[in-house]
Design a protein around this motif. Structure first.
Motif, PDB file in Angstrom:
ATOM      1  N   SER A 116      45.449  30.926  36.210  1.00 16.76           N
ATOM      2  CA  SER A 116      45.513  31.821  35.060  1.00 16.76           C
ATOM      3  C   SER A 116      44.456  32.906  35.208  1.00 16.76           C
ATOM      4  CB  SER A 116      45.359  31.058  33.748  1.00 16.76           C
ATOM      5  OG  SER A 116      45.751  31.863  32.647  1.00 16.76           O
ATOM      6  N   PRO A 217      47.761  40.025  30.461  1.00 14.40           N
ATOM      7  CA  PRO A 217      47.036  39.462  31.608  1.00 14.40           C
ATOM      8  C   PRO A 217      46.425  40.578  32.463  1.00 14.40           C
ATOM      9  CG  PRO A 217      49.182  38.413  31.352  1.00 14.40           C
ATOM     10  CD  PRO A 217      49.171  39.615  30.446  1.00 14.40           C
ATOM     11  N   ILE A 219      45.784  41.527  35.548  1.00 17.45           N
ATOM     12  CA  ILE A 219      46.099  41.276  36.956  1.00 17.45           C
ATOM     13  C   ILE A 219      45.965  42.531  37.819  1.00 17.45           C
ATOM     14  CG2 ILE A 219      47.639  39.368  36.417  1.00 17.45           C
ATOM     15  CD1 ILE A 219      49.992  41.306  36.761  1.00 17.45           C
ATOM     16  N   PHE A 228      40.878  35.883  37.949  1.00 17.36           N
ATOM     17  CA  PHE A 228      41.824  34.758  37.935  1.00 17.36           C
ATOM     18  C   PHE A 228      41.156  33.526  38.542  1.00 17.36           C
ATOM     19  CE2 PHE A 228      42.260  36.575  42.130  1.00 17.36           C
ATOM     20  CZ  PHE A 228      42.466  35.487  42.975  1.00 17.36           C
ATOM     21  N   VAL A 269      49.826  32.918  36.382  1.00 19.69           N
ATOM     22  CA  VAL A 269      49.936  33.965  37.392  1.00 19.69           C
ATOM     23  C   VAL A 269      50.051  33.315  38.764  1.00 19.69           C
ATOM     24  CG1 VAL A 269      48.651  35.635  35.999  1.00 19.69           C
ATOM     25  CG2 VAL A 269      47.419  34.206  37.650  1.00 19.69           C
ATOM     26  N   THR A 270      50.434  34.118  39.764  1.00 16.81           N
ATOM     27  CA  THR A 270      50.547  33.619  41.124  1.00 16.81           C
ATOM     28  C   THR A 270      49.171  33.227  41.655  1.00 16.81           C
ATOM     29  OG1 THR A 270      50.418  35.902  41.903  1.00 16.81           O
ATOM     30  CG2 THR A 270      52.619  34.954  41.629  1.00 16.81           C
ATOM     31  N   GLY A 273      46.632  35.790  41.857  1.00 19.81           N
ATOM     32  CA  GLY A 273      46.354  36.494  40.613  1.00 19.81           C
ATOM     33  C   GLY A 273      46.919  37.888  40.521  1.00 19.81           C
ATOM     34  N   GLU A 275      50.430  38.675  40.115  1.00 14.73           N
ATOM     35  CA  GLU A 275      51.667  38.803  39.354  1.00 14.73           C
ATOM     36  C   GLU A 275      51.734  37.716  38.286  1.00 14.73           C
ATOM     37  OE1 GLU A 275      55.311  39.155  41.606  1.00 14.73           O
ATOM     38  OE2 GLU A 275      54.177  39.780  43.387  1.00 14.73           O
ATOM     39  N   VAL A 276      52.336  38.065  37.165  1.00 18.65           N
ATOM     40  CA  VAL A 276      52.599  37.074  36.118  1.00 18.65           C
ATOM     41  C   VAL A 276      53.822  36.268  36.524  1.00 18.65           C
ATOM     42  CG1 VAL A 276      53.214  36.727  33.703  1.00 18.65           C
ATOM     43  CG2 VAL A 276      51.565  38.506  34.332  1.00 18.65           C
TER      44      VAL A 276
END
Length: 281
Positions: A116, A217, A219, A228, A269-270, A273, A275-276
């Motif tokens: 996250s 987020p 990001i 992240f 997120v990936t 950090g 992409e959502v």
């Protein structure tokens, strides 16, 4: 959960008890892990992560894991502050900390079960609703709430936003003070114009208690420090058998874990950090 660097690095928590890879409650391991209950150490007043009323998403995650292991959940409650690991996990009062940032030496980390990020929280219909980054010129001159000493504070300072920011305490006894809720109350009341919170704190609180707010987020920040974190379960150093059992459980039940977190409002997120993650619940 959870918004706060040190809270994430040092404190965030929940526990899991030892049993077999197949989930047999009677299994034995070479580690000092109970086989009678999933013994979870948690903060009694760290909602939306954990609470003594067992309403936090880490409480629900503990219930999920315990069900897979065919064990009851048993809690040891201790404020998530200095001494939390020493007085719970290391004292063998519990066997797992449910939420712990990857890579900290106080515990042996399992594989991470979610990633996250810090978030910007603003009025859903306000002038800042389209902001995606702390570098956005629209934030200039705005009053931004920030938990003192957390990574986003460095970004606010770099972007000239720290002067008008309002700081909230990082390490507190949440039985008496709740910086995240205080910050969102101030945002709703117009005391501040935006809030920056750790996603697993801000996201669930907005979902349940602040419907007029929007969670963004963060990001798109390109400069350090990173915003992240990969969240694991923490076990005692040296308990590799227990760690491997939990790794297997996480791997086999990742979809259910994701659904639980999304239902709670945790922004996922990936791993890097960037992409959502879009996960339907």
């Amino acid at each position: 959960m959870p918004a706060w660097a040190e809270t994430i690095r040092n404190l965030c928590a929940s526990l899991f008890l030892g049993v077999s890879l197949a989930g047999s409650a009677g299994a034995q391991t070479s580690d000092l892990v109970s086989n009678n209950a999933l013994r979870v150490c948690a903060d009694p007043a760290n909602y939306p992560m954990s609470s003594k009323e067992e309403t936090g998403f880490e409480n629900k995650l503990a219930e999920l894991v315990a069900a897979k292991l065919d064990l009851p959940v048993q809690y040891t409650w201790y404020p998530m502050a200095t001494g939390f690991i020493r007085n719970t996990l290391r004292a063998k009062q519990c066997d797992v900390v449910m939420g712990y940032a990857q890579g900290h030496e106080l515990v042996l980390n399992t594989n991470h079960y979610f990633t996250s990020v810090y978030t910007l929280i603003v009025a859903q219909e306000g002038d800042l609703a389209s902001v995606q980054s702390l570098t956005d010129p629209a934030l200039k001159g705005q009053r931004i709430g920030i938990v003192a000493g957390t990574p986003p504070a460095a970004h606010l300072a770099r972007n000239g936003l720290i002067g008008k920011s309002k700081a909230y305490n990082l390490v507190v006894d949440r039985r008496h003070e709740s910086p995240a809720s205080d910050m969102l109350d101030d945002l709703t009341a117009g005391v501040i114009d935006a809030a920056v919170l750790w996603g697993p704190l801000g996201g669930p609180l907005v979902k349940t208690d602040y419907p007029g707010l929007k969670v963004i987020p963060l990001i798109k920040e390109e400069l350090p420090p990173r915003l992240f974190y990969r969240i694991t379960m923490g076990v005692r150093q040296g308990e590799k058998v227990w760690q491997r059992q939990l790794n297997s459980l996480i791997r086999r039940n990742q979809d259910e874990i994701n659904a639980l977190l999304v239902e709670a409002g945790v922004p996922l997120v990936t791993d890097l950090g960037t992409e959502v993650m879009e996960i339907s619940n």
